[in-house]
Design a protein around this motif. Sequence first.
Motif: not given
Length: 152
Positions: A45-53, A95-114
């Motif tokens: 549950e905490q992980i879900a909350q973190i990744f949804k900001h 995330w579209r709804d969050q964007y209009f509230h000024g909340v951006l999704p987590p950064f997206v990185l292209g690989s596990e190494e990144a």
Amino acid sequence: MMRRLVLLLLGLACLSPPATWAAADEPALAVVMASGSAPPRLGREQIAQIFKHRKRYWDDGSRIQAVNLPASHPLRRSFTQQIYGRNPEELEDYWRDQYFHGVLPPFVLGSEEAVIRLVASTPGAIGYISVCSVDHRVSVLFRLDGSSNCSH
């Protein structure tokens, strides 16, 4: 003729494995942060909350920096399914709804190494990788079940 086709399709459907069997083919995932950090006790549950900001700060007051893999990446799909019970595309409306509230999704990185490099070098960062990719640079905070057959 139509009845035979329906019976054939029903028979084939019975041969398909149920969705719960698919988890065995999915990789085991590790939610990670930098080695040497004081690892917080996290549950699903905490992980879900973190990744949804919805949880933005660690207990010590430092900012959480969550990072994702691309939506098409198999690990992202597995992570989203295991944490939220959905596919990444199903969270787009959130995330579209969050964007209009000024909340951006987590950064997206292209690989596990990144992900490993960013998490290892950024205080408060958290990400997920295959259990097989865990090395000395990161500490495992939480493990999501799946197949852990590492090929190396």
